[in-house]
Scaffold this motif. Sequence first.
Motif, PDB file in Angstrom:
ATOM      1  N   ALA A 163      44.050  51.626  52.420  1.00  0.00           N
ATOM      2  CA  ALA A 163      43.737  50.965  53.994  1.00  0.00           C
ATOM      3  C   ALA A 163      42.692  51.461  54.425  1.00  0.00           C
ATOM      4  O   ALA A 163      41.961  52.763  54.506  1.00  0.00           O
ATOM      5  CB  ALA A 163      45.300  50.490  54.791  1.00  0.00           C
ATOM      6  N   VAL A 195      44.022  47.903  58.233  1.00  0.00           N
ATOM      7  CA  VAL A 195      45.341  47.869  58.763  1.00  0.00           C
ATOM      8  C   VAL A 195      44.815  48.949  60.487  1.00  0.00           C
ATOM      9  O   VAL A 195      43.201  50.113  59.975  1.00  0.00           O
ATOM     10  CB  VAL A 195      46.537  49.161  58.174  1.00  0.00           C
ATOM     11  CG1 VAL A 195      47.031  49.804  59.047  1.00  0.00           C
ATOM     12  CG2 VAL A 195      46.831  48.665  57.203  1.00  0.00           C
ATOM     13  N   ASN A 203      52.886  52.243  58.048  1.00  0.00           N
ATOM     14  CA  ASN A 203      52.669  51.614  57.279  1.00  0.00           C
ATOM     15  C   ASN A 203      53.276  52.174  55.924  1.00  0.00           C
ATOM     16  O   ASN A 203      53.783  51.608  55.182  1.00  0.00           O
ATOM     17  CB  ASN A 203      51.730  50.934  57.787  1.00  0.00           C
ATOM     18  CG  ASN A 203      51.683  49.253  57.538  1.00  0.00           C
ATOM     19  OD1 ASN A 203      52.030  48.235  57.343  1.00  0.00           O
ATOM     20  ND2 ASN A 203      51.288  49.440  59.110  1.00  0.00           N
TER      21      ASN A 203
END
Length: 421
Positions: A163, A195, A203
């Motif tokens: 991410a 993200v 996450n």
Amino acid sequence: MTLSRRQALTGTAALLAAARAAAPRGAFAQGSTKPEVTKATLGYIALTDAAPLIIAREKGFFAKHGMPEVEVSKQASWGATRDNLVLGGERGGIDGAHILTPMPYLMTTGKITQNGQPVPMAILARLNTNGQAISVAEKHKPLGAKLDAAPLRKALTQESKVAMTFRGGTHDLWLRYWLAAAGIDPDRDVQTIVVPPPQMVANMKVGTMDAFCVGEPWNDQLVNQKLGYSALTTGELWKDHPEKSLGMRAAWVEKHPNAAVALTAAVIEAARWCDEAANKPEMCAIIGKRAWFNVPVADILQRSLGNIDYGDGRKVEGSPLLMKFWRDHASYPFPSHDLWFLTEDIRWGVLPEATDTKALVAQVNREALWRQAAERAGVLPGETPRGPSRGRETFFDGRVFDPADPAAYLASLSIKKLAGA
């Protein structure tokens, strides 16, 4: 008794000298330099490198420079920052922001705006250098990936998720550079996802990600919660690399040129304040407040001091690669650095190869305005860079970017995804 002309001139000069001595350095000036407006709305993301904007507000630097009504407004994501910049302050959005350095360019070209509509932007200052990190999930710690990502090749698949915070932004480019240097194609060998910074740790906690690149305090928070470790800080990838910028809508800057200088002068003063070691605890206490980050000071302070617990047994005290706000020309927006970001965005297909990068940098980067603001803030000439380039830049893998020949740098890269390729 009448004064001679020489005596009158001498007396006038003395009075002017006394007035200058009495005025504080960088104080708000009247007359032609008076800001056209006293208000602007600036966005920020909950990242330590937003500190100069928050401190300028909290410590009264905006007010000092004649702009007491400047608002600093939290944004949910970089996408929300973009959308609010498109709206502009007059329509309920924002006038400027703490922003990933490539974003003003991507907005100016219409690459990240609705219907490809260009929204001209200006970069007035850099907010920091260094201070980001690439973190890896706890489950991969035994592989020992650090500055060299190659050990992760054993674990990563096309289903693996890594991410970053915005396509084409700084974190995207650090992550891609790191992976590609180890022979891992970020477009083919893994899934590269977006993200928002404050959601990175959450996450990772649910096990949906293998690695991420983000600014602080989120990497340190990951380590403190024992959910992963920092493979590297981005200053190891490129020493004293540029990171966030103060970006403003170009229309706002052109309509309010004095206010743009005053705003930038306030941010420069705040950057100098933030870079004093004695001020770091107070800075972290301020930005950690519920009103700003709502994050424990313990998750912010140590890396701000250069004390890095990587979470894998490595610990560094007083790292020279800590986040810098002023030192080593951290605040000056080197046009040569913007050229590297644009070249990397061409590398990864975000911008077309035909982009006239030098013309684009000349349009967006307002380093001359920064110099005016530095003078207004009382910065001595010897503290400012002599020219607009820092010269050739060397990366951890030995690759060199020469701003005089970005095409040669681009040609030297084996893993890339040029637009249309």
